[in-house]
Design a protein around this motif. Structure first.
Motif, short mmCIF file in Angstrom:
data_model
loop_
_atom_site.label_atom_id
_atom_site.label_comp_id
_atom_site.label_asym_id
_atom_site.label_seq_id
_atom_site.Cartn_x
_atom_site.Cartn_y
_atom_site.Cartn_z
N TYR A 16 0.85 -1.19 0.00
CA TYR A 16 0.00 0.00 0.00
C TYR A 16 0.88 1.24 0.00
O TYR A 16 1.90 1.30 0.72
CB TYR A 16 -0.90 0.01 1.24
CG TYR A 16 -1.81 1.21 1.34
CD1 TYR A 16 -2.99 1.27 0.61
CD2 TYR A 16 -1.49 2.30 2.16
CE1 TYR A 16 -3.83 2.38 0.69
CE2 TYR A 16 -2.33 3.40 2.25
CZ TYR A 16 -3.50 3.43 1.51
OH TYR A 16 -4.31 4.52 1.59
N GLU A 17 0.51 2.23 -0.82
CA GLU A 17 1.25 3.49 -0.92
C GLU A 17 0.27 4.64 -0.78
O GLU A 17 -0.79 4.66 -1.42
CB GLU A 17 1.98 3.57 -2.26
CG GLU A 17 2.78 4.83 -2.46
CD GLU A 17 4.11 4.82 -1.71
OE1 GLU A 17 4.64 5.91 -1.43
OE2 GLU A 17 4.60 3.71 -1.43
N ASN A 18 0.63 5.65 0.05
CA ASN A 18 -0.25 6.79 0.29
C ASN A 18 0.58 8.07 0.28
O ASN A 18 1.57 8.19 1.01
CB ASN A 18 -0.96 6.63 1.64
CG ASN A 18 -1.99 7.72 1.88
OD1 ASN A 18 -1.68 8.90 1.96
ND2 ASN A 18 -3.23 7.31 2.06
N LEU A 19 0.19 9.02 -0.57
CA LEU A 19 0.82 10.34 -0.64
C LEU A 19 -0.22 11.38 -0.25
O LEU A 19 -1.26 11.51 -0.90
CB LEU A 19 1.35 10.62 -2.05
CG LEU A 19 2.37 9.62 -2.60
CD1 LEU A 19 2.73 9.98 -4.04
CD2 LEU A 19 3.61 9.58 -1.73
N ARG A 20 0.08 12.13 0.82
CA ARG A 20 -0.86 13.14 1.32
C ARG A 20 -0.30 14.53 1.06
O ARG A 20 0.87 14.81 1.34
CB ARG A 20 -1.10 12.92 2.82
CG ARG A 20 -2.06 13.92 3.45
CD ARG A 20 -2.30 13.58 4.91
NE ARG A 20 -3.03 12.33 5.07
CZ ARG A 20 -4.36 12.26 5.09
NH1 ARG A 20 -5.10 13.35 4.96
NH2 ARG A 20 -4.94 11.09 5.24
N GLN A 21 -1.17 15.41 0.52
CA GLN A 21 -0.79 16.78 0.22
C GLN A 21 -1.75 17.76 0.89
O GLN A 21 -2.97 17.65 0.71
CB GLN A 21 -0.80 17.06 -1.28
CG GLN A 21 0.19 16.25 -2.09
CD GLN A 21 -0.20 14.81 -2.29
OE1 GLN A 21 0.66 13.94 -2.30
NE2 GLN A 21 -1.49 14.52 -2.43
N ASN A 22 -1.21 18.70 1.64
CA ASN A 22 -1.99 19.78 2.24
C ASN A 22 -1.32 21.08 1.79
O ASN A 22 -0.21 21.39 2.25
CB ASN A 22 -1.99 19.64 3.77
CG ASN A 22 -2.77 20.75 4.45
OD1 ASN A 22 -2.94 21.83 3.91
ND2 ASN A 22 -3.22 20.48 5.66
#
Length: 296
Positions: free
Chosen positions: A267-273
């Motif tokens: 699983y891969e997760n990229l979070r951008q704020n």
């Protein structure tokens, strides 16, 4: 004559024993650890994967009075989009240098459930909205393991132990990195023809850590040399903008079929704020990933 014959026999026997013993010792092969891969001092590893992410989150564009739009329910940008994900790693002793990158695009069409706006494009309930969201990223990371509790070389500054055989090896690592990522988002009101878009490239520097667990599976699973579990999390600020945050979360398992080829799943997760120029995005792109790893 009898004495001469006895002497000859005696001298021949030891001579034969001495000449045959060394080859036996010379052909005895050392037992290599399942963690050791044959090859150059610098080990290269290429990972190529199929990523199956979805976009989640919300966006505001147009200043303080603009509505907060859900990327899924308001803009229909939550479809699973197969994407390429790749990285190449160079490992020397305890250090690994990694170059990584991916891209993602999602489009959607939906009837507006209420009045609102995106940039200069206004809409009311019932009007059809066509949206798109594109994302790319490329970065460089440096990683080093800091602690191996099951190994005689418990810390990286200690001398390496040759041919150490470990059924399980746990490595706690630290990591720093930097990357650029680009966001392009647009919305078109099909009823009025009005369209607005946002495009910006951001940068981030981040730090974090995680762990690797290597299992020797040669006896339990003869066709798999070893099985790796890799988990990591990193985070850092984003610029330009005010109070932005980037975060990366990944967890994968790799089955090595031999010393050089493995298959992985995870699983891969990229979070951008990000918050800049009246555009505020709080989102993550995450999903399953699977692919091939090759050491050379």
């Amino acid at each position: 004559a009898p004495l001469s014959t006895a002497t000859t026999a005696t001298s021949t026997a030891p001579s034969s024993a001495v000449t045959t013993a060394p080859p036996i010792a010379a052909t005895a092969a050392p037992t290599n650890s399942f963690l050791q891969f044959e090859g150059a001092p610098i080990e290269l590893q290429l990972n190529t994967g199929l990523w199956l992410p979805r976009l989640r989150g919300n966006v505001t564009y147009g200043g303080a009075g603009a509505p907060n739009l859900d990327l899924s329910t308001d803009l229909s940008l939550d479809a699973m989009e197969p994407s390429f994900y790749g990285d190449i790693n160079a490992t020397w002793k305890s250090w690994t240098l990694r170059v990584t990158g991916t891209s993602f695009k999602s489009t959607g069409s939906i009837g507006a459930t209420g009045a609102g706006s995106f940039g200069s494009t206004a809409f009311v309930a019932g009007q059809n909205l066509n949206s798109s969201f594109s994302y790319w990223t490329a970065g460089v990371e440096a990683e080093s393991w800091l602690w191996r509790p099951f190994s005689k070389q418990e810390f990286p500054w200690l001398e390496a132990v040759a041919n150490e055989s470990l059924p399980v090896d746990l490595r706690i690592f630290g990591q720093v990195g930097g990357r650029a990522f680009g966001i392009d988002q647009s919305l078109t009101n099909a009823a009025t023809g009005s369209s607005s878009s946002f495009s910006e490239t951001f940068g981030t520097a981040y730090a974090g850590g995680g762990f690797n667990i290597y299992f020797d599976t040669r006896e339990a699973l003869g066709f798999i040399k070893r099985f790796d579990v890799d988990v990591g999390i990193e985070a850092g600020p984003v610029w330009p903008g005010d109070g932005g945050l980037f975060m990366q979360i990944n967890a994968t398992g790799t089955a090595w079929l031999n010393n050089n080829v493995g298959v992985y799943f995870g699983y891969e997760n990229l979070r951008q704020n990000v918050n800049t120029n009246d555009y505020e995005l709080n989102s993550y792109i995450g999903g399953l990933i699977m692919g091939l790893s090759v050491k050379f």
